[in-house]
Design a protein around this motif. Structure first.
Motif, PDB file in Angstrom:
ATOM      1  N   GLU A 119      -4.095  -1.721  -9.227  1.00 11.57           N
ATOM      2  CA  GLU A 119      -5.515  -1.787  -8.887  1.00 11.57           C
ATOM      3  C   GLU A 119      -6.263  -0.663  -9.589  1.00 11.57           C
ATOM      4  OE1 GLU A 119      -8.303  -0.941  -5.041  1.00 11.57           O
ATOM      5  OE2 GLU A 119      -6.318  -1.755  -4.667  1.00 11.57           O
ATOM      6  N   VAL A 120      -7.428  -0.986 -10.140  1.00  8.76           N
ATOM      7  CA  VAL A 120      -8.347   0.024 -10.667  1.00  8.76           C
ATOM      8  C   VAL A 120      -9.569   0.043  -9.759  1.00  8.76           C
ATOM      9  CG1 VAL A 120      -7.506  -0.154 -13.040  1.00  8.76           C
ATOM     10  CG2 VAL A 120      -9.404  -1.576 -12.316  1.00  8.76           C
ATOM     11  N   PRO A 121     -10.288   1.166  -9.681  1.00  7.55           N
ATOM     12  CA  PRO A 121     -11.325   1.319  -8.647  1.00  7.55           C
ATOM     13  C   PRO A 121     -12.506   0.352  -8.719  1.00  7.55           C
ATOM     14  CG  PRO A 121     -10.938   3.410  -9.794  1.00  7.55           C
ATOM     15  CD  PRO A 121     -10.091   2.378 -10.448  1.00  7.55           C
ATOM     16  N   ASP A 122     -12.928  -0.015  -9.940  1.00  8.09           N
ATOM     17  CA  ASP A 122     -14.145  -0.828 -10.034  1.00  8.09           C
ATOM     18  C   ASP A 122     -14.262  -1.424 -11.436  1.00  8.09           C
ATOM     19  OD1 ASP A 122     -15.031   1.321 -11.662  1.00  8.09           O
ATOM     20  OD2 ASP A 122     -16.079   2.248  -9.984  1.00  8.09           O
ATOM     21  N   ASP A 123     -15.335  -2.188 -11.642  1.00  7.87           N
ATOM     22  CA  ASP A 123     -15.556  -2.837 -12.936  1.00  7.87           C
ATOM     23  C   ASP A 123     -15.690  -1.826 -14.067  1.00  7.87           C
ATOM     24  OD1 ASP A 123     -15.433  -5.331 -11.755  1.00  7.87           O
ATOM     25  OD2 ASP A 123     -17.597  -5.651 -11.778  1.00  7.87           O
ATOM     26  N   ALA A 124     -16.341  -0.711 -13.815  1.00  6.33           N
ATOM     27  CA  ALA A 124     -16.508   0.304 -14.864  1.00  6.33           C
ATOM     28  C   ALA A 124     -15.147   0.836 -15.318  1.00  6.33           C
ATOM     29  CB  ALA A 124     -17.397   1.446 -14.364  1.00  6.33           C
ATOM     30  N   GLU A 154       0.881  -1.165   0.000  1.00 10.12           N
ATOM     31  CA  GLU A 154       0.000   0.000   0.000  1.00 10.12           C
ATOM     32  C   GLU A 154       0.915   1.210   0.000  1.00 10.12           C
ATOM     33  OE1 GLU A 154      -4.029  -1.136   2.371  1.00 10.12           O
ATOM     34  OE2 GLU A 154      -2.268  -0.737   3.606  1.00 10.12           O
ATOM     35  N   LEU A 155       0.590   2.190  -0.820  1.00  8.36           N
ATOM     36  CA  LEU A 155       1.408   3.385  -0.953  1.00  8.36           C
ATOM     37  C   LEU A 155       0.554   4.602  -0.624  1.00  8.36           C
ATOM     38  CD1 LEU A 155       4.211   4.390  -1.901  1.00  8.36           C
ATOM     39  CD2 LEU A 155       3.251   4.533  -4.202  1.00  8.36           C
ATOM     40  N   PRO A 156       0.939   5.387   0.393  1.00  8.07           N
ATOM     41  CA  PRO A 156       0.152   6.575   0.734  1.00  8.07           C
ATOM     42  C   PRO A 156      -0.056   7.481  -0.483  1.00  8.07           C
ATOM     43  CG  PRO A 156       1.868   6.214   2.369  1.00  8.07           C
ATOM     44  CD  PRO A 156       2.129   5.258   1.234  1.00  8.07           C
ATOM     45  N   GLY A 157      -1.301   7.899  -0.682  1.00  9.81           N
ATOM     46  CA  GLY A 157      -1.627   8.775  -1.794  1.00  9.81           C
ATOM     47  C   GLY A 157      -1.953   8.041  -3.079  1.00  9.81           C
ATOM     48  N   PHE A 158      -1.675   6.742  -3.131  1.00  8.46           N
ATOM     49  CA  PHE A 158      -2.012   5.927  -4.298  1.00  8.46           C
ATOM     50  C   PHE A 158      -3.328   5.236  -3.997  1.00  8.46           C
ATOM     51  CE2 PHE A 158      -1.763   2.081  -6.949  1.00  8.46           C
ATOM     52  CZ  PHE A 158      -1.518   2.658  -8.183  1.00  8.46           C
ATOM     53  N   PRO A 159      -4.315   5.317  -4.881  1.00 11.95           N
ATOM     54  CA  PRO A 159      -5.661   4.846  -4.541  1.00 11.95           C
ATOM     55  C   PRO A 159      -5.854   3.329  -4.518  1.00 11.95           C
ATOM     56  CG  PRO A 159      -5.608   5.634  -6.783  1.00 11.95           C
ATOM     57  CD  PRO A 159      -4.257   5.939  -6.186  1.00 11.95           C
ATOM     58  N   GLY A 160      -4.838   2.555  -4.804  1.00 15.83           N
ATOM     59  CA  GLY A 160      -4.990   1.100  -4.806  1.00 15.83           C
ATOM     60  C   GLY A 160      -3.793   0.428  -4.190  1.00 15.83           C
ATOM     61  N   MET A 161      -3.689  -0.861  -4.426  1.00 19.90           N
ATOM     62  CA  MET A 161      -2.544  -1.627  -3.959  1.00 19.90           C
ATOM     63  C   MET A 161      -1.638  -1.921  -5.146  1.00 19.90           C
ATOM     64  SD  MET A 161      -3.912  -4.254  -1.156  1.00 19.90           S
ATOM     65  CE  MET A 161      -4.699  -3.666   0.327  1.00 19.90           C
ATOM     66  N   ILE A 162      -0.382  -2.227  -4.854  1.00 19.18           N
ATOM     67  CA  ILE A 162       0.596  -2.544  -5.877  1.00 19.18           C
ATOM     68  C   ILE A 162       1.160  -3.923  -5.574  1.00 19.18           C
ATOM     69  CG2 ILE A 162       2.808  -1.899  -6.903  1.00 19.18           C
ATOM     70  CD1 ILE A 162       2.177   0.993  -5.963  1.00 19.18           C
ATOM     71  N   GLU A 163       1.153  -4.795  -6.563  1.00 20.61           N
ATOM     72  CA  GLU A 163       1.743  -6.124  -6.411  1.00 20.61           C
ATOM     73  C   GLU A 163       3.074  -6.144  -7.137  1.00 20.61           C
ATOM     74  OE1 GLU A 163       1.008 -10.801  -7.556  1.00 20.61           O
ATOM     75  OE2 GLU A 163      -0.337  -9.290  -8.350  1.00 20.61           O
ATOM     76  N   LEU A 164       4.108  -6.632  -6.479  1.00 16.70           N
ATOM     77  CA  LEU A 164       5.423  -6.779  -7.083  1.00 16.70           C
ATOM     78  C   LEU A 164       5.789  -8.252  -7.099  1.00 16.70           C
ATOM     79  CD1 LEU A 164       7.314  -3.902  -5.243  1.00 16.70           C
ATOM     80  CD2 LEU A 164       6.250  -3.823  -7.503  1.00 16.70           C
ATOM     81  N   ARG A 165       6.237  -8.738  -8.243  1.00 19.95           N
ATOM     82  CA  ARG A 165       6.689 -10.119  -8.356  1.00 19.95           C
ATOM     83  C   ARG A 165       8.206 -10.146  -8.201  1.00 19.95           C
ATOM     84  NH1 ARG A 165       2.847 -14.021 -10.302  1.00 19.95           N
ATOM     85  NH2 ARG A 165       0.855 -13.025  -9.923  1.00 19.95           N
TER      86      ARG A 165
END
Length: 119
Positions: A54-59, A25-36
């Protein structure tokens, strides 16, 4: 430096228990980030997906799908996953970038305790 917080309950492990992915989780970033993690057992290769956004929703995901289609960018259909939906985008170097929706209620509501995850 950026104040990222490792969310260890979302760590990805293979069948042997080896860690191959982490979520931040990154402050100010609206989603989560996955790193491989790229290492001997999981080297960087064509089709490798080192990062998920991460994108906010299906739309929003559907809007990305249409944008990618209109721009003639190679990508997968929208896929239903265990916790949301995703699109994988092929980069020119063969590295895959994934766009992923958060589950309803956010990732904080998802029990994520299993040890083996499909790459």
């Amino acid at each position: 430096m950026l104040g990222a917080r490792h969310v260890d309950r979302f760590d990805h492990h293979d069948a042997s228990g080896a860690l191959f992915g982490i979520v931040l989780e990154l402050p100010g970033f609206p989603g989560m980030i996955e790193l491989r993690i790229a290492e001997e057992g999981y080297p960087v290769r064509s089709g490798y997906d080192p990062v998920t956004f991460e994108v906010p929703d299906d739309a929003a995901l559907e809007a990305w799908f249409e944008h990618l289609r209109a721009a003639h960018v190679t990508h997968t259909p929208i896929k239903q996953r265990r916790t949301g939906r995703s699109i994988e985008v092929d980069g020119p170097d063969g590295i895959v970038v994934r766009l992923f929706t958060a589950p309803i209620g956010g990732f904080g509501t998802v029990p994520f305790q299993e040890r083996e995850i499909d790459h």
